[in-house]
Design a protein around this motif. Structure first.
Motif: not given
Length: 305
Positions: A149-152, A156-162
């Protein structure tokens, strides 16, 4: 186009248009959950459970909609404008991509900004877990575990979406009893594990309660498939805030490493000769001194006996 620029004829239509107008502090983001033309039973149950978690800031479309978001996004943009939703979750199923979910967020100017396709490998419904559930509209606590969630960039965008999808309304205050719902996302070995827990506050013999987590569902094992991400320039433009929301810089204020606040005050140069001091008999001038100051001659000191 003429229809959208026409003035409202009733007060109800005027209030409706005022709610849709841009604001400095935007309303809570709503999500629309859409079934594809060939959605199976698992995908339908997933959409129903996500709707139960997201309520009341969600709209569930029960009819099937034959559309392909990665090929044509016009129908999603139409539904977004019609229902005033900036988030969406689309479920479908086919032989090439079974048990498919497409999560999209940040409808910038009613155009799709980001989309990520996820495959459901394992699903546990809310009905399958026989524990007590959280009430409707409970704001969840979001936890993300995993270096991906911090490297890829895609993760990272998926984390922001969730975060955008599940964060709920912005609240000014938090009470301890309201922290009762946890959504945990773990990214490991190319998979994303979503787990839901209810927080139980137990007696601990002191002021701070003992916390236990009880699984309540839904639980999903997901794998990432296709992605449609906005360019860096467009993504940066969508995050732009109005000047009124930016905090004003406070001048002449500094902080040290310990957090102490220091302020600098600018004053004019003072004439200390005109400074008013405390009046005392011992500081009073004798008549000879006052007369000498007027004439400009230093008075002679009297000899002490």
């Amino acid at each position: 186009l003429i229809h959208y620029y026409r003035k409202p004829k009733t007060k109800r239509a005027k209030r409706f248009l005022e709610k849709r107008e841009p604001k400095l502090n935007e309303n809570t983001k709503n999500a629309m959950l859409i079934r594809g033309g060939n959605a199976n039973l698992m995908v339908t149950e997933v959409l129903k459970d996500i709707y139960a978690v997201k309520k009341p800031f969600a709209i569930l479309y029960k009819k099937k909609n034959i559309t392909r978001p990665f090929e044509d996004q016009t129908s999603l943009e139409f539904f977004s404008k019609k229902s005033d939703c900036s988030l969406f979750l689309f479920g479908s199923h086919n032989k090439k991509r079974p048990n498919n979910l497409i999560i999209g967020s940040r409808m910038f100017d009613y155009h799709v900004l980001d989309m990520i396709e996820l495959g459901v490998e394992k699903f546990v419904s809310l009905k399958d877990v026989k524990n007590s559930k959280c009430p409707e509209g409970t704001k969840p606590m979001l936890i993300f575990a995993g270096d991906m969630f911090d490297v890829n960039e895609e993760y990272r965008r998926l984390k922001s979406l969730l975060i955008d999808f599940f964060r709920g309304p912005t609240v000014p205050n938090i009470r301890l009893a309201g922290l009762e719902y946890v959504l945990h996302f773990t990214a490991v070995d190319g998979k994303i594990y979503m787990r839901s827990y209810k927080v139980l506050l137990k007696k601990s013999g002191c002021k701070i309660p003992r916390i236990e987590l009880e699984e309540m569902g839904p639980s999903l094992d997901l794998v990432m498939r296709r992605t449609h991400l906005a360019s860096d320039d467009l993504f940066k433009l969508s995050l732009k805030q109005p000047k009124a929301l930016k905090p004003k810089k406070k001048k002449n204020i500094s902080h040290d490493v310990f957090g102490t606040t220091y302020g600098r005050i600018h004053m004019q140069k003072q004439d200390l000769s005109k400074l008013q001091t405390r009046k005392m008999k011992g500081l009073k001038k004798r008549p000879a001194e006052k007369l000498a100051e007027d004439v400009g001659v230093t008075p002679k000191k009297s000899k002490s006996a």
